[in-house]
Design a protein around this motif. Structure first.
Motif, PDB file in Angstrom:
ATOM      1  N   VAL A 660      39.747 -21.478  -9.663  1.00 24.05           N
ATOM      2  CA  VAL A 660      38.782 -22.716  -8.883  1.00 24.05           C
ATOM      3  C   VAL A 660      39.339 -24.099  -9.873  1.00 24.05           C
ATOM      4  CG1 VAL A 660      37.044 -21.478  -7.946  1.00 24.05           C
ATOM      5  CG2 VAL A 660      37.124 -22.195 -10.383  1.00 24.05           C
ATOM      6  N   LYS A 661      40.380 -23.853 -10.772  1.00 28.19           N
ATOM      7  CA  LYS A 661      40.773 -25.333 -11.463  1.00 28.19           C
ATOM      8  C   LYS A 661      41.031 -26.208 -10.473  1.00 28.19           C
ATOM      9  CE  LYS A 661      41.755 -22.603 -15.683  1.00 28.19           C
ATOM     10  NZ  LYS A 661      43.109 -22.333 -16.780  1.00 28.19           N
ATOM     11  N   GLY A 662      40.533 -27.626 -10.902  1.00 26.28           N
ATOM     12  CA  GLY A 662      41.098 -28.536  -9.734  1.00 26.28           C
ATOM     13  C   GLY A 662      40.161 -28.687  -8.530  1.00 26.28           C
ATOM     14  N   MET A 663      39.132 -27.977  -8.272  1.00 32.45           N
ATOM     15  CA  MET A 663      38.205 -28.051  -7.402  1.00 32.45           C
ATOM     16  C   MET A 663      37.059 -28.728  -7.616  1.00 32.45           C
ATOM     17  SD  MET A 663      38.144 -24.295  -5.534  1.00 32.45           S
ATOM     18  CE  MET A 663      39.604 -23.415  -4.843  1.00 32.45           C
ATOM     19  N   GLY A 664      36.346 -29.400  -6.756  1.00 32.12           N
ATOM     20  CA  GLY A 664      35.019 -29.799  -7.007  1.00 32.12           C
ATOM     21  C   GLY A 664      34.061 -28.883  -7.213  1.00 32.12           C
ATOM     22  N   ALA A 665      32.678 -29.030  -7.446  1.00 28.32           N
ATOM     23  CA  ALA A 665      31.740 -28.258  -7.796  1.00 28.32           C
ATOM     24  C   ALA A 665      31.447 -27.497  -6.610  1.00 28.32           C
ATOM     25  CB  ALA A 665      30.616 -29.070  -8.613  1.00 28.32           C
ATOM     26  N   LYS A 666      31.113 -28.250  -5.270  1.00 26.07           N
ATOM     27  CA  LYS A 666      30.711 -27.662  -4.142  1.00 26.07           C
ATOM     28  C   LYS A 666      31.653 -26.472  -3.676  1.00 26.07           C
ATOM     29  CE  LYS A 666      31.498 -29.266  -0.076  1.00 26.07           C
ATOM     30  NZ  LYS A 666      31.645 -30.081   1.295  1.00 26.07           N
ATOM     31  N   ASP A 667      32.903 -26.677  -3.673  1.00 23.99           N
ATOM     32  CA  ASP A 667      33.747 -25.701  -3.305  1.00 23.99           C
ATOM     33  C   ASP A 667      34.038 -24.600  -4.257  1.00 23.99           C
ATOM     34  OD1 ASP A 667      34.505 -26.840  -0.980  1.00 23.99           O
ATOM     35  OD2 ASP A 667      36.508 -28.082  -1.494  1.00 23.99           O
ATOM     36  N   ALA A 668      34.067 -25.025  -5.532  1.00 23.86           N
ATOM     37  CA  ALA A 668      34.232 -23.844  -6.543  1.00 23.86           C
ATOM     38  C   ALA A 668      32.733 -22.727  -6.513  1.00 23.86           C
ATOM     39  CB  ALA A 668      34.266 -24.497  -7.941  1.00 23.86           C
ATOM     40  N   GLY A 674      30.442 -16.231  -3.129  1.00 17.18           N
ATOM     41  CA  GLY A 674      30.696 -15.524  -2.150  1.00 17.18           C
ATOM     42  C   GLY A 674      31.120 -14.112  -2.652  1.00 17.18           C
ATOM     43  N   ARG A 675      31.479 -14.102  -3.633  1.00 16.45           N
ATOM     44  CA  ARG A 675      32.000 -12.989  -4.562  1.00 16.45           C
ATOM     45  C   ARG A 675      30.886 -12.444  -5.324  1.00 16.45           C
ATOM     46  NH1 ARG A 675      35.689 -15.542  -2.763  1.00 16.45           N
ATOM     47  NH2 ARG A 675      37.947 -14.934  -2.486  1.00 16.45           N
ATOM     48  N   GLY A 676      29.711 -12.757  -5.267  1.00 15.15           N
ATOM     49  CA  GLY A 676      28.476 -12.228  -5.940  1.00 15.15           C
ATOM     50  C   GLY A 676      28.330 -12.825  -7.468  1.00 15.15           C
ATOM     51  N   LEU A 677      29.111 -13.792  -7.799  1.00 16.15           N
ATOM     52  CA  LEU A 677      29.170 -14.447  -9.230  1.00 16.15           C
ATOM     53  C   LEU A 677      27.973 -15.217  -9.381  1.00 16.15           C
ATOM     54  CD1 LEU A 677      33.009 -14.580  -9.992  1.00 16.15           C
ATOM     55  CD2 LEU A 677      31.481 -12.721 -10.739  1.00 16.15           C
ATOM     56  N   ILE A 678      27.280 -15.305 -10.428  1.00 17.12           N
ATOM     57  CA  ILE A 678      26.338 -16.306 -10.757  1.00 17.12           C
ATOM     58  C   ILE A 678      27.090 -17.484 -11.418  1.00 17.12           C
ATOM     59  CG2 ILE A 678      24.231 -16.796 -12.262  1.00 17.12           C
ATOM     60  CD1 ILE A 678      23.352 -14.089 -11.883  1.00 17.12           C
ATOM     61  N   VAL A 679      27.152 -18.857 -10.922  1.00 15.23           N
ATOM     62  CA  VAL A 679      27.905 -19.737 -11.457  1.00 15.23           C
ATOM     63  C   VAL A 679      27.000 -20.640 -12.502  1.00 15.23           C
ATOM     64  CG1 VAL A 679      29.350 -21.641 -10.913  1.00 15.23           C
ATOM     65  CG2 VAL A 679      29.227 -19.647  -9.540  1.00 15.23           C
ATOM     66  N   ARG A 680      27.479 -21.268 -13.535  1.00 14.82           N
ATOM     67  CA  ARG A 680      26.945 -22.123 -14.489  1.00 14.82           C
ATOM     68  C   ARG A 680      27.970 -23.214 -14.488  1.00 14.82           C
ATOM     69  NH1 ARG A 680      23.892 -19.061 -19.162  1.00 14.82           N
ATOM     70  NH2 ARG A 680      22.199 -18.066 -18.154  1.00 14.82           N
ATOM     71  N   LEU A 681      27.318 -24.530 -14.477  1.00 13.87           N
ATOM     72  CA  LEU A 681      28.234 -25.895 -14.577  1.00 13.87           C
ATOM     73  C   LEU A 681      28.041 -26.510 -15.880  1.00 13.87           C
ATOM     74  CD1 LEU A 681      27.781 -26.908 -10.700  1.00 13.87           C
ATOM     75  CD2 LEU A 681      29.799 -25.513 -11.849  1.00 13.87           C
ATOM     76  N   ASN A 682      29.051 -26.902 -16.398  1.00 10.69           N
ATOM     77  CA  ASN A 682      28.859 -27.906 -17.497  1.00 10.69           C
ATOM     78  C   ASN A 682      29.670 -29.119 -17.019  1.00 10.69           C
ATOM     79  OD1 ASN A 682      27.351 -26.348 -19.207  1.00 10.69           O
ATOM     80  ND2 ASN A 682      29.089 -25.142 -19.878  1.00 10.69           N
ATOM     81  N   GLY A 683      28.987 -30.249 -17.006  1.00  9.81           N
ATOM     82  CA  GLY A 683      29.696 -31.753 -17.022  1.00  9.81           C
ATOM     83  C   GLY A 683      29.832 -31.941 -15.126  1.00  9.81           C
ATOM     84  N   LYS A 684      30.593 -32.837 -14.963  1.00  4.20           N
ATOM     85  CA  LYS A 684      30.865 -33.400 -13.750  1.00  4.20           C
ATOM     86  C   LYS A 684      32.219 -33.555 -13.497  1.00  4.20           C
ATOM     87  CE  LYS A 684      29.172 -38.220 -14.676  1.00  4.20           C
ATOM     88  NZ  LYS A 684      28.320 -39.062 -14.257  1.00  4.20           N
ATOM     89  N   GLY A 685      32.583 -33.810 -12.038  1.00  4.84           N
ATOM     90  CA  GLY A 685      33.898 -34.088 -11.722  1.00  4.84           C
ATOM     91  C   GLY A 685      34.722 -33.076 -10.919  1.00  4.84           C
ATOM     92  N   LYS A 686      35.677 -32.674 -11.526  1.00  7.51           N
ATOM     93  CA  LYS A 686      36.389 -31.286 -10.972  1.00  7.51           C
ATOM     94  C   LYS A 686      36.570 -30.496 -12.102  1.00  7.51           C
ATOM     95  CE  LYS A 686      41.071 -33.356 -11.876  1.00  7.51           C
ATOM     96  NZ  LYS A 686      42.293 -33.487 -11.188  1.00  7.51           N
ATOM     97  N   VAL A 687      36.772 -29.180 -11.752  1.00  9.61           N
ATOM     98  CA  VAL A 687      36.916 -27.930 -12.828  1.00  9.61           C
ATOM     99  C   VAL A 687      38.008 -28.007 -13.490  1.00  9.61           C
ATOM    100  CG1 VAL A 687      36.850 -25.366 -13.010  1.00  9.61           C
ATOM    101  CG2 VAL A 687      35.350 -26.554 -11.145  1.00  9.61           C
ATOM    102  N   THR A 688      38.092 -28.189 -14.888  1.00  9.78           N
ATOM    103  CA  THR A 688      38.870 -27.907 -15.786  1.00  9.78           C
ATOM    104  C   THR A 688      39.092 -26.763 -16.420  1.00  9.78           C
ATOM    105  OG1 THR A 688      37.599 -28.783 -17.533  1.00  9.78           O
ATOM    106  CG2 THR A 688      38.764 -30.619 -16.156  1.00  9.78           C
ATOM    107  N   SER A 689      38.085 -25.788 -16.230  1.00  7.66           N
ATOM    108  CA  SER A 689      38.500 -24.570 -17.034  1.00  7.66           C
ATOM    109  C   SER A 689      37.278 -23.437 -16.414  1.00  7.66           C
ATOM    110  CB  SER A 689      38.501 -24.487 -18.625  1.00  7.66           C
ATOM    111  OG  SER A 689      37.189 -24.929 -18.877  1.00  7.66           O
TER     112      SER A 689
END
Length: 710
Positions: A660-668, A674-689
């Motif tokens: 999901v690198k390079g994606m926005g938070a919504k798409d990531a 959708g694969r059952g993972l729990i997602v935690r976000l740090n920062g804003k913008g696009k995914v870098t890692s």
């Protein structure tokens, strides 16, 4: 005692007693007037005692270039109560509505409770005062109108007792925005202005005073107008409120991050010289940043490496060098007339032999100083005359209080030594305010024409333009077209290939030069305690057809100094946001434009991406993918080039963690959850890692952390 003498004595005692009581009453009343009602009667005296009373006009407004009110004179009031007005009937109404009045006053002025207002009113009522101050502070016109709506107070002053004294107060609707540029007036506006545009254009803003006198007609005193006051003119500035706000936010964010002492950001329209933003921030004792001084025009400091551009222009113009001319910068340290000259990377072994283009790209002190010392060492004044030929030191006379002019010493000065020339060439031993550096680079951007920065574009009266200020040319051509072409090409490469990359943008090209200079600590020179630096960047954008020139400087950052990263980073944010402000949303104009902006596109939902690209009429390629609205969502990468956007589909496995690198938070988040993972976000913008590598087995309930950056 004889009865008639006894009667005389009693009458005498009674008379004396009456006189004593009268004397006490006079003293008490005098004391009330002298102390409790002193300010009121002083204000009344100022207006009515004199035979000829000066009536002050309304001071003119200061307006932004986009028509917003930036400074205006608004009425303020002090409110008083006459407890003897209206007689017993009014007093009964007052007591009947006391609770309602006090609660209303508390609602309007929350800093005092209803109980406090009740005590105040009852005290004034007990004293029988005719001029009792209800609220200690001046109040606005809106607050005054709210007070007038309260019971009893809504009656005339002769029936209800409420009366006021009016004052004119200077107000700035945008608070501290551009405060030092606009300037201040004295608390008593009749005394005029202190500084800034308020002072520079005081003769227009202040208007003309009127004269009235008091005359008794049919047992009433009336104000007779002998000369009506003439309100002041309005001043229309070049400041754009939105651009000023953009520049201030970008600069303050960086100052706070670096814990710097002060900073300046100036944005000027290249063709007209109109200053659209002038930000001057200094750290206060509380650690916050305020506009205390107009640093842009008053701060005399050694400019550092931004001055190297001027040195190279002089040598280019005199025909001594070309952009390909090579200099041996050795291992980053050279002996320059007994003093060590260093490049920033001396500890890495220096740059060795490099050409003029590379010298400015890497901001080599040795490269520039060797050129100037070699060709002008025997005649330093020729180099200095070359600088002055470009009018870089010509006083701009902008009209601001505390305005400073550049100091470039001549070769015959007593303090001119053998080391002066090489150090002058890299921005030391000269003192130049920021606005002059900006103006010099603006001349380069403006095809060599140096024009005077302007802060006011027109004077108006009642909406009609009375006088306009046109662009004033200082120097029609600071150098030849060939030199101009060479230096503009070099300044563009400084940003695209050199140390100024952080000042660049993916949306348009930027040209400019970084600066990092040590700040002299007075008599102690550059070796007193912790060395302080001035980091700066001055440039223009877009490079091919400049619209704006911008200068950013940060004084004493509490971090390793870098003109490119620290000042250039602020420049980039300002440039992109200012440029975006002026982008047209008309597709037709976009089609006719010779410069179509290709935005940076995030990876993710390609169906949504193509919809947006179609709306913006931006070319893209998608191989053989079918992205019709009825199809399932296609996921992929988007690669932006100078001409178009290339879309490439990703093949996803439902059992594996996607990339999901390079994606926005919504798409990531959509893909991962959708694969059952729990997602935690740090920062804003696009995914870098992402902490779980792509291709790993997706385990339901597992937590994945994504780091996002703009």
């Amino acid at each position: 005692m004889i009865p008639e003498y006894k009667n005389v004595t009693l009458r005498y005692v009674f008379f004396v007693l009456i006189m004593i009581l009268l004397a006490i009453a006079v003293i008490v009343k005098a004391s009330i007037i002298m102390f409790a009602e002193r300010q009121y009667w002083k204000d009344v005296a100022d207006r009515f005692v004199r035979e000829n009373v000066v009536v002050f006009p309304n001071r003119g407004n200061i307006i932004s270039s986009d028509g917003k009110l930036m400074a205006s004179s608004l009425p303020e009031f002090k409110i008083y109560m006459d407890f003897k007005a209206g007689g017993i009937k009014k007093d009964t109404m007052l007591m009947n509505h006391m609770q309602e009045i006090c609660e209303g006053l508390h609602r309007i002025f929350p800093d005092k409770s209803a109980a406090e207002f009740r005590r105040t009113l009852l005290k004034g009522r007990k004293m029988g005062s005719r001029n009792y101050l209800i609220y200690p502070k001046r109040i606005s016109y809106i607050e005054f109108k709210e007070v007038k709506k309260l019971p009893v107070f809504n009656l005339s002053k002769f029936k209800g007792g409420l009366h006021e004294l009016a004052y004119n107060q200077r107000k700035k609707p945008f608070g501290s925005l551009a405060m030092r540029t606009l300037g201040d007036v004295f608390p008593d506006t009749a005394l005029g202005a202190k500084n800034g545009i308020e002072l520079t254009y005081d003769k227009y803003l202040k208007g003309e005073v009127g004269i009235t006198h008091r005359q008794k007609i049919r047992n009433k005193y009336l104000n007779i107008v002998d000369k009506a006051p003439v309100n002041g003119y309005d001043i229309i500035t070049t400041i754009d409120v939105d651009v000023q706000d953009i520049a201030e936010k970008a600069l303050v964010d960086q100052l706070e991050s670096l814990e710097a002492e002060a900073g300046v950001a100036i944005v000027m329209e290249t063709k007209t010289g109109e200053v659209k933003a002038n930000v001057n921030m200094t750290r206060g004792n509380d650690g916050k940043y305020y506009e205390m001084r107009n640093l842009a025009v008053s701060n005399l400091m050694e400019p550092g490496s931004t001055f190297k551009t001027a040195s190279i222009i002089v040598a280019l113009e005199d025909g001594y060098i070309t952009p390909e001319y090579e200099v041996d910068t050795e291992k980053g340290v050279v002996n320059m007339h007994g003093a060590k000259m260093k490049d920033w990377n001396w500890y890495k072994g220096g740059y060795g032999v490099i050409n003029v283009k590379k010298i400015l790209e890497v901001s080599s002190n040795i490269g520039v100083s060797k050129i100037i010392d070699h060709f002008y060492g025997s005649n330093p004044q020729k180099y200095i005359d070359g600088l002055k030929r470009m009018n870089i030191d010509t006083p701009l006379e902008l009209g601001f209080t505390g305005e400073a002019s550049p100091i470039i010493k001549n070769a015959n000065a007593k303090n001119f030594s053998r080391t002066s020339l090489p150090w002058m060439s890299i921005g030391y031993e000269t003192m130049i305010p920021p606005i002059y550096i900006l103006n010099f680079y603006n001349a380069i951007a403006n095809n060599g024409k140096m024009i005077k920065p302007i802060f006011v574009k027109a004077i108006a009266k009642e909406g009609n333009i009375v006088e306009e200020f046109s662009t004033e040319v200082i120097n029609e051509k600071i150098c030849s077209d060939k030199t101009l072409k060479d230096i503009r090409g070099i300044l563009k490469s400084v940003v695209s290939e050199g140390l100024a990359k952080p000042a660049g943008s993916k949306l348009f090209s930027v040209s400019g030069k970084t600066g990092t200079a040590q700040i002299s600590q007075g008599k102690a020179g550059y070796k007193s305690g912790r060395v302080k630096h001035l980091v700066s960047f001055c440039g223009f954008f877009p490079s091919e057809n400049p619209i704006y020139t911008c200068y950013v400087a940060i004084q004493a950052p509490n971090a390793s100094p870098s003109g490119g990263i620290q000042a250039g980073g602020v420049f980039s944010k300002i440039a992109e946001r200012v440029y975006a402000k002026h982008l047209t949303h008309s597709l037709e104009k976009a089609k006719d434009s010779t410069s179509v902006m290709i935005p940076e596109i995030k990876n993710g939902n390609l169906n949504e991406t193509t919809f947006i690209l179609d709306e913006l009429d931006i070319n893209y390629s998608k191989n053989d993918m079918d992205l019709d609205e009825d199809d399932e969502i296609k996921w992929g990468k988007a690669i932006s080039t100078a001409e178009n956007v290339h879309l490439d589909e990703m093949r996803l496995n439902e059992k594996l963690v996607p990339n999901v690198k390079g994606m926005g938070a919504k798409d990531a988040v959509f893909l991962l959850e959708g694969r059952g993972l729990i997602v935690r976000l740090n920062g804003k913008g696009k995914v870098t890692s992402q902490n779980i590598p792509p291709g790993s087995t997706a385990r339901k309930g597992q937590t994945i952390t994504l780091t996002l950056k703009n």
